[in-house]
Structure formats: C-alpha cells, structure tokens
Scaffold this motif. Structure first.
Motif, PDB file in Angstrom:
ATOM      1  N   LEU A 105      39.137  25.203  37.402  1.00 35.22           N
ATOM      2  CA  LEU A 105      39.847  25.652  36.209  1.00 35.22           C
ATOM      3  C   LEU A 105      39.904  24.491  35.222  1.00 35.22           C
ATOM      4  N   TYR A 125      38.725  29.480  33.418  1.00 32.10           N
ATOM      5  CA  TYR A 125      37.970  29.193  34.642  1.00 32.10           C
ATOM      6  C   TYR A 125      36.534  28.807  34.327  1.00 32.10           C
ATOM      7  N   TRP A 134      43.112  31.073  43.681  1.00 32.59           N
ATOM      8  CA  TRP A 134      43.741  29.952  43.003  1.00 32.59           C
ATOM      9  C   TRP A 134      45.262  30.042  42.911  1.00 32.59           C
ATOM     10  N   HIS A 190      42.340  36.606  35.205  1.00 32.80           N
ATOM     11  CA  HIS A 190      41.949  35.222  34.930  1.00 32.80           C
ATOM     12  C   HIS A 190      42.815  34.604  33.831  1.00 32.80           C
TER      13      HIS A 190
END
Length: 463
Positions: A105, A125, A134, A190
């Motif tokens: 990231l 990311y 994550w 995300h």
C-alpha cells in the motif's frame, strides 16, 4: 517427468552452506522492504565485493578492462551490476534479471485526515493484492520524505520491537452479515484501506479548541521526530508493509515465511551469485529493477532505457563503442528472467496441473512460458535455449524442475522476460516456487533458495 526432492542429496557441508545463505537472505528481506532499501543494501554488498560506481569511473576518465566490476544505480530504485569478462561484450552477456518491488500500500499525496477521534493515512494499493489480507494485521511505514530545501528524510516505523505499529481496522463479525455475503474481491473496499496512526488529541492550554486535535498531535510528533509538516507528504514516498521479520517456518525449519519474497528471493540469490563469482569469460550482469508488479513501466522499470544505456556506457569505457556493437551485444546475450513461480498447493490442487507444477523443495523452476489463456503476453523460450540451460544445470549438479504458473484458464501472470527478448537475446523465466504469492507473508523452501543460488552461479559462469 517427476524430479526428486533436492533435500535428499545434501551432504553436511551443503546443508551448512544452505543454512548460511538462507540466514543471510532472511535478514536481507527483513531489513529491506522497499526498492530504495534493497538498492542501498545491494550497493553496500557490491562495494564490499570490489564493485565500483560506474558514474565515478566515467567522471574520473577511467577505462574498463576484463575483470573490472562496476555498478549503476537508477533513480535509487533499480540497480545493474557488471562483471567484465575476457570475451568482448559484442559477443554477448550472461544476464540475471529480477525485480525488487512487491505488492503493498502506498500513501496518497494528501493522506492525512481525522474521523471518529482517530487519525488516518489514506492509501492506494500497488500491484495485485487481496484487500482483505491487509486488515487487522500489524503494519509498518517505510519510505522517504523529500523536502523543498533538497533534504531527504528517511522513515521506518514499526520494525523495531520498541516501535509502535499501525493497523487497518476490519468490521466486527457481529455486524458483518452483509459483508460476509459479498465475493472475496468486494468484502473489503480498496478505498477503505486507511491506516490508523493516532487516537489521542493534542492538549492545548487555555480555552482555544483545536479543530482536529488527534490529527494535530500526529503532525506535532512528525514535526518533532522528523522535522516534516503535512505539506511535505506531497513529495513523499511512504510504503505500508507488514511489520516484522522473516522467520524460519516448520518444526524442521525447512521453509521461510516472509514479506516480499516475490521477487526478492530471486533478486537476492541473483545478487549473491553475481558477487560470488570473481572472474568470468562472458560478461556477467545482474539487473534488479522496479515496477514489475505494475507493468515494468516508468523510469525505474524494465521498459526504461536504463539497461540499454548502461550497457552502452560500459562498452564505451571498455573500448567497444558503437551502435552496431551495442546491438550485437544485446542480441547475442542470454538471460534468466529470475522471477518466482506458483508453488503447488495441495489445498488448492484444482488450480494446478500437477505434473507441470512447481513442487516445493524440488529445486530451481524453469517456466518456458508464462502469460495467460493461450500463452498471451509470454516470452516462450526456444527449445534450443532450454536444452542449453538443462545441460548447464545438470553439469553443475543443480536440482531443477520445469513448470507452468497454474492450470490453463485458472489465471496467469507475466515477468520482465518479454522485454529483454525484444533485443533478440535468449530468455527464459527461472526462479523459486512460492506459496501464498502476493499475500502479506509468502512461503519459500530453503532447498529451492539454495538451488537458485547455485543455478544462477552456474549460468553466469557457463552460459
């Protein structure tokens, strides 16, 4: 054809060498989790082995002769090592090429905000990741902040046992009924991979109330510790990575569990092989490049002119200048595109075709082609070249296996192989089998790491 397990052939001396190599490798990937860190550490090892900075050699007006060793750094994120052979470079080079970037990231340029009395850093990311990996796991921050006055501040927080760590929160199971119904790719957005970095407000004397007190305390800490302010994030490169060191895995300590083994396991073994060989007949080159996980683009990726330009510089100093000589040198070269392969996982056996899968512990992997579907995007090495590679490995006693990335139609992937093949040189993918590739903690087998090191040495000395 089923290849034997590499472990069965090891003598006590070989086992001792294996453990030493793997211990050094484990330390390298624990301490160097970004491209910049990998390049800096690799340069230190190269200089200790007698390599000189190519830029310094050129600035001094020096010449290069057989046996000389030089390195070149590109944007602090890629590196090229050259060991000049006794044959003219025009006759070709033996090249090992690996990438040193890994899925992670990255902080956005305007990352900092406060919400719910907590301070967060917003991320974007990089590479192919499963977002759900994550959350709810210890994370560290690595990178640099470049200030307008020209100074660069290095940041590494979360690795020392005395450091704090960071985390991305996950939705508690009690409220996750809707989340649990989603496909894995959608379970964690995300855009929600934001790192929690603070939860305490700044205390200001008097009646004046701070608008965002938790964010302000975080900024105060940055100012005190690093001398940076919020605007300095505009020219920063901070990577969020798993916190913690690589570890031996298994009661028998036969494996390594660590972050970024794709592709630092091949980068380190290529580097170690290059540095271990004092003299060569054909010029030996090791390339450690950036950006493979996002298409090998940019000034520090394999599609840049860094490799070609550096070869031209070396040939000029070696008395082999000229465009035609450069083109011949590139076309006459041979390369191992040193990248990992998917290790056979019995828990997901239907994603593999076992007789053409990479079995953990059976040695260095050779992928004649990668790509996806009908070999799309692959290099597909010539049979003649594969025969040469087989002979080199057998003569050196290197355990190796041939494999594909997975079952046809199950997915696919690519490497830097096709980019170098555009010069007309022989290229084949070669690397170490990895379990849980692109996860936070990947698994390799020590025997495969050791055989890669041996195989890369054999290649640069004989190909």
């Amino acid at each position: 054809m089923e290849r034997p397990c590499a472990w069965k052939a090891y003598t006590p001396d070989a086992l001792a060498e294996l453990e030493q190599l793997c211990g050094e490798y484990r330390a390298f990937i624990s301490e160097n989790k970004t491209e910049r860190e990998c390049v800096r550490a690799s340069v230190a090892l190269a200089e200790a082995a007698g390599y000189r900075d190519l830029e310094a050699v050129r600035a001094e007006g020096g010449a290069l002769n057989p046996g000389d060793k030089v390195y070149a750094v590109n944007h602090n994120k890629s590196l090229m090592l050259v060991n000049l052979g006794t044959e003219p470079m025009e006759q070709g080079m033996n090249i090992l090429g690996a990438h040193i970037d890994s899925p992670r990231l990255d902080l956005k340029q305007n990352p900092l905000y406060e919400a719910g009395d907590m301070a967060y850093l917003d991320t974007h990311y990089y590479g192919g990741v499963k977002a759900y990996h994550w959350v709810a796991t210890p994370l560290a921050l690595h990178g640099v902040v470049c200030k307008k006055d020209g100074t660069t501040v290095e940041v590494c927080v979360g690795e020392d046992p005395a450091d704090p760590v960071f985390c991305i929160s996950d939705l508690l199971i009690h409220l996750a009924a809707d989340q649990m119904k989603k496909p894995a790719a959608e379970a964690v957005d995300h855009e929600n991979l934001d790192v929690i970095v603070g939860g305490k407000p700044v205390v200001i004397e008097g009646d004046e109330e701070q608008k965002e007190p938790v964010k302000q305390l975080f900024l105060n800490i940055l100012s005190e510790k690093y001398g940076i302010d919020e605007e300095d994030f505009l020219s920063a490169e901070i990577e969020v990575v798993p916190a913690g060191a690589a570890r031996d895995m298994g009661f028998d300590r036969s494996m390594i569990l660590g972050y970024g083994q794709d592709d630092r396991v091949c980068a380190y073994t290529s580097l170690a092989a290059q540095l271990a060989v004092p003299q060569v007949t054909r010029t030996a080159v090791t390339l450690l490049v950036d950006k493979e996980e996002i298409g090998s683009v940019g000034a520090s990726g394999m599609t840049s002119r860094f490799f070609e330009n550096t070869v031209a510089e070396v040939m000029e100093l070696a008395g082999e200048s000229g465009e035609l000589r450069l083109r011949r040198a590139l076309a006459n070269s041979r390369m191992l595109s040193s990248d990992v392969s998917a290790g056979f996982d019995a828990l997901y056996a239907d994603r593999f075709e076992k007789k053409n899968a990479a079995i953990m512990g059976r040695g260095l992997c050779f992928n004649k082609y990668t790509g996806s579907r009908g070999k799309a995007g692959s290099n597909d090495a010539d049979a003649e070249y594969l025969a040469l590679v087989r002979d080199i490995m057998d003569e050196a006693g290197v355990a190796f296996q041939t494999c594909e990335l997975g079952r046809i139609g199950a997915g696919g992937g690519g490497t830097i192989a096709y980019i170098l093949a555009e010069y007309g040189m022989d290229v084949i993918d070669s690397g170490v089998a990895v379990l849980s590739m692109h996860s936070l903690w990947e698994v390799t087998n020590k025997a495969d790491v050791y055989e890669a090191y041996k195989g890369y040495q054999a290649f640069i000395t004989r190909a």
